[in-house]
Motif scaffolding. Structure first.
Motif, short mmCIF file in Angstrom:
data_model
loop_
_atom_site.label_atom_id
_atom_site.label_comp_id
_atom_site.label_asym_id
_atom_site.label_seq_id
_atom_site.Cartn_x
_atom_site.Cartn_y
_atom_site.Cartn_z
N ASP A 1 1.55 0.15 -6.00
CA ASP A 1 1.94 1.40 -6.46
C ASP A 1 2.50 2.07 -5.37
OD1 ASP A 1 0.64 0.84 -8.83
OD2 ASP A 1 -1.29 2.08 -8.23
N GLU A 2 2.43 2.03 -4.19
CA GLU A 2 2.71 2.51 -2.89
C GLU A 2 4.34 2.07 -2.45
OE1 GLU A 2 1.68 5.13 -0.89
OE2 GLU A 2 0.45 5.71 -2.97
N ARG A 3 4.58 1.15 -3.01
CA ARG A 3 5.83 0.32 -2.51
C ARG A 3 7.13 1.16 -2.08
NH1 ARG A 3 6.69 -2.92 -6.60
NH2 ARG A 3 5.62 -4.69 -5.71
N ASN A 4 7.12 2.14 -2.77
CA ASN A 4 8.39 2.90 -2.38
C ASN A 4 8.22 3.92 -1.27
OD1 ASN A 4 9.78 1.88 -4.41
ND2 ASN A 4 9.29 3.74 -6.05
N ALA B 1 4.78 4.39 0.83
CA ALA B 1 3.88 3.99 2.12
C ALA B 1 3.94 2.43 2.12
CB ALA B 1 2.44 4.14 1.93
N GLY B 2 4.45 1.42 1.31
CA GLY B 2 4.57 0.21 1.40
C GLY B 2 3.70 -0.60 0.62
N THR B 3 3.54 -1.84 0.86
CA THR B 3 3.04 -2.83 0.22
C THR B 3 1.96 -3.46 1.02
OG1 THR B 3 4.43 -4.69 0.41
CG2 THR B 3 4.70 -3.37 -1.39
N SER B 4 1.39 -4.59 0.81
CA SER B 4 0.45 -5.43 1.65
C SER B 4 0.90 -6.87 1.62
CB SER B 4 -1.00 -5.22 0.85
OG SER B 4 -1.92 -5.93 1.65
N PHE B 5 0.61 -7.56 2.77
CA PHE B 5 0.71 -8.81 2.70
C PHE B 5 -0.29 -9.68 1.85
CE2 PHE B 5 -2.05 -8.20 6.04
CZ PHE B 5 -2.78 -9.46 6.32
N VAL B 6 -1.45 -8.95 1.55
CA VAL B 6 -2.59 -9.42 0.81
C VAL B 6 -2.20 -9.43 -0.51
CG1 VAL B 6 -5.16 -9.08 0.26
CG2 VAL B 6 -4.37 -8.65 2.61
N LYS B 7 -2.62 -10.43 -1.29
CA LYS B 7 -2.55 -10.72 -2.61
C LYS B 7 -3.86 -10.74 -3.32
CE LYS B 7 1.42 -13.95 -2.36
NZ LYS B 7 1.31 -13.82 -0.37
N ALA B 8 -3.79 -10.32 -4.72
CA ALA B 8 -5.12 -10.09 -5.57
C ALA B 8 -6.00 -11.61 -5.41
CB ALA B 8 -4.91 -9.57 -6.96
N GLU B 9 -5.20 -12.59 -5.46
CA GLU B 9 -6.04 -13.59 -5.57
C GLU B 9 -6.45 -14.20 -4.31
OE1 GLU B 9 -1.40 -14.79 -5.81
OE2 GLU B 9 -2.74 -13.34 -6.52
N GLU C 1 -5.81 -1.63 0.88
CA GLU C 1 -6.02 -0.83 -0.22
C GLU C 1 -5.47 -1.27 -1.79
OE1 GLU C 1 -6.07 3.49 2.24
OE2 GLU C 1 -4.12 2.30 2.23
N MET C 2 -6.09 -1.33 -2.63
CA MET C 2 -5.54 -2.04 -3.80
C MET C 2 -4.43 -1.41 -4.52
SD MET C 2 -6.89 -4.77 -5.43
CE MET C 2 -5.66 -5.61 -6.39
N ASP C 3 -4.09 -0.12 -4.46
CA ASP C 3 -2.95 0.12 -5.16
C ASP C 3 -1.63 0.05 -4.45
OD1 ASP C 3 -3.42 1.65 -2.78
OD2 ASP C 3 -3.22 3.63 -3.81
N ARG C 4 -1.93 -0.30 -3.15
CA ARG C 4 -0.66 -1.08 -2.45
C ARG C 4 -0.38 -2.62 -2.91
NH1 ARG C 4 1.23 0.45 2.73
NH2 ARG C 4 0.19 2.37 3.59
N ILE C 5 -1.52 -3.12 -2.91
CA ILE C 5 -1.45 -4.63 -3.52
C ILE C 5 -1.09 -4.51 -5.08
CG2 ILE C 5 -2.99 -6.69 -3.97
CD1 ILE C 5 -4.87 -5.72 -1.91
#
Length: 481
Positions: A265-268, A270-278, A258-262
């Motif tokens: 936006d969701e860090r506080n 639902a969390g982030t993601s180990f995936v990076k945009a690059e 989910e791009m908003d995690r990347i």
């Protein structure tokens, strides 16, 4: 009649006055019923109805929203003006200019399969549930059981000042059944698909989910689990049936993409993601056997639709192909922010929530192996079914999942039942250990009706179709005695 409110709503929309460059109205009407029988006693039915509208404006390069349950012209006009005032306040703080981002002018209609066929009355479903509950045999170790059905109908009308008109009417049905056995020291529960028996359509779904006639099997398996030994510890090849693959896909593919995690936006919440945009276009997410699609075109899957809640047409797209990560789960706004291709997954859970990036139908495409073929090649393995516990870090990378049911596999033979099966891994390497993907005969269409995300929270329906899959050398262990 489906969309009975449409002519009136169109008239109201035409009467709205706005100083915004563009504006839209999204009307949602939702009804639901839940029926349940516990230990041969019918529980009180739960009946709900709700409707309202979200007004969205594009003004000064920003989008702003206001929602209302007052569907009069005055109520809608007040919400529209509230959204405009908010947009003016936000304009000087904007992070991205949306002035060149047109609202949808699309026309379309989406209707669930067999929606026109009326469902039987409540008495029919209560009789069905009671009959199934009574099939649980009398046994002093069977201490609890429950069977239930949920029906939800949602009608959505989306109108824009750019001429867009999108009408979608959907019906969702999910079933649940569980039987618990207790021997004085240990309790074990066997359920039918957990919370994942969910599809879109009419009464034909009930037959497909296998609810009728399941009670005796679940009771026997719960008793078998109580008497079974604990799952042994150590690396094994792991066979995951579709009712567990649902969770594996959801947590370690769906949410991380989910791009908003990347974007953070969701860090506080639902969390982030180990995936990076690059990583898109470069990262080898899984083995070459892994093919994952965003597919809103499977008629019976619960997150199938014609357009998302921003009016973008919904089409099948590969997220991962031959193991390589190709594109994120990002709607048009996230695509503008990230420069990466979009999919139609800008979705809201109801009329009083704004659309955000949400996974929809995230499916694994079938492979070429039958279940028997996969098991026959395995020297030391374990088969697991039906999730009962899960834990995953806020980057959706390190995880530990537990299942209800497991059977050991030795020298190509499916063997004894073991209880409290768990496995753990790291998303970024777990999918690269994928050794075999089942063919269409092993595939099931399931779903998650209650995925939470966003602030304020949004609980939404997500579909997952998957074949049985095999992973190599997975860390497996049993629970405490």
């Amino acid at each position: 009649m489906t969309f009975a409110v449409l002519p009136h709503l169109q008239q109201l929309f035409a009467g709205l006055k706005s100083s915004a460059e563009q504006f839209s109205l999204r009307h949602v009407s939702e009804t639901s019923q839940y029926y349940s029988v516990r230990k041969n006693v019918a529980e009180p039915p739960q009946l709900n109805a709700d409707q309202g509208a979200m007004l969205t404006v594009q003004l000064g390069g920003v989008q702003a929203y206001a929602a209302t349950a007052d569907l009069s012209l005055a109520g809608l006009q007040a919400a529209l003006e509230q959204a405009e005032n908010l947009a003016r306040q936000l304009a000087r703080h904007r992070l991205i200019d949306l002035s060149q981002q047109p609202m949808s002018s699309a026309h379309g209609e989406f209707i669930s399969p067999n929606l026109a066929t009326p469902l039987p009355p409540a008495s029919h479903w209560l009789e069905l549930l009671m009959a199934e509950s009574r099939r649980v045999p009398k046994h002093d170790r069977l201490v609890n059981w429950q069977v239930g059905l949920t029906f939800k109908r949602v009608e959505q009308i989306y109108l824009t000042s750019a001429g867009g008109q999108i009408f979608q009417a959907q019906q969702f049905i999910n079933g649940d059944m569980a039987v618990t056995a207790y021997d004085g020291h240990d309790s074990q529960t066997r359920s039918l698909g957990g919370s994942h028996l969910a599809q879109q359509g009419g009464a034909e779904i009930i037959a497909r989910m296998g609810l009728k006639g399941a009670a005796l099997r679940l009771a026997d398996e719960a008793l078998e689990l109580v008497a079974a030994p604990n799952t042994p510890v150590g690396p094994r090849d792991l066979v995951l049936l579709p009712d567990q693959m649902v969770l594996q896909i959801h947590e370690s593919i769906g949410h991380p993409l989910e791009m908003d995690r990347i974007l953070g936006d969701e860090r506080n919440y639902a969390g982030t993601s180990f995936v990076k945009a690059e990583d898109f276009g470069h990262l080898q997410y899984g083995s070459e056997l892994l093919n994952v699609t965003f597919d809103p075109s499977v008629p019976e899957e619960i997150a199938s639709y014609g357009h998302d809640d921003d009016g973008t047409v919904a089409e099948k797209a590969y997220l991962i192909q031959n193991g390589k990560l190709l594109r994120p789960l990002g709607g048009t706004l996230s695509a503008l922010r990230s420069g990466l291709p979009a999919v139609a997954n800008s979705r809201a859970c109801n009329w009083n929530r704004a659309p955000i990036d949400r996974m929809a139908n995230i499916n694994i495409e079938p492979g070429d192996k039958s279940l028997a073929q996969m098991i026959s090649t395995m020297e030391r393995g374990i088969l697991m079914s039906n999730n009962r516990s899960w834990s995953i870090d806020d980057a959706r990378n390190k995880f530990q999942f537990g299942c209800e049911w497991a059977q050991l596999i030795e020298n190509g033979e499916l063997g004894k039942v073991v209880k409290n099966p768990n496995y753990r891994g790291i998303s970024s390497s777990f999918w690269r250990s994928l050794k075999a993907v089942g063919n269409a005969s092993t595939r099931q269409v399931m779903g998650t009706p209650n995925c939470g995300k966003g602030e304020p929270n949004q609980v939404i329906r997500v579909g997952h179709a998957s074949p049985t899959c095999v992973f190599g050398g997975v860390d497996v262990f049993g629970g405490a005695l």
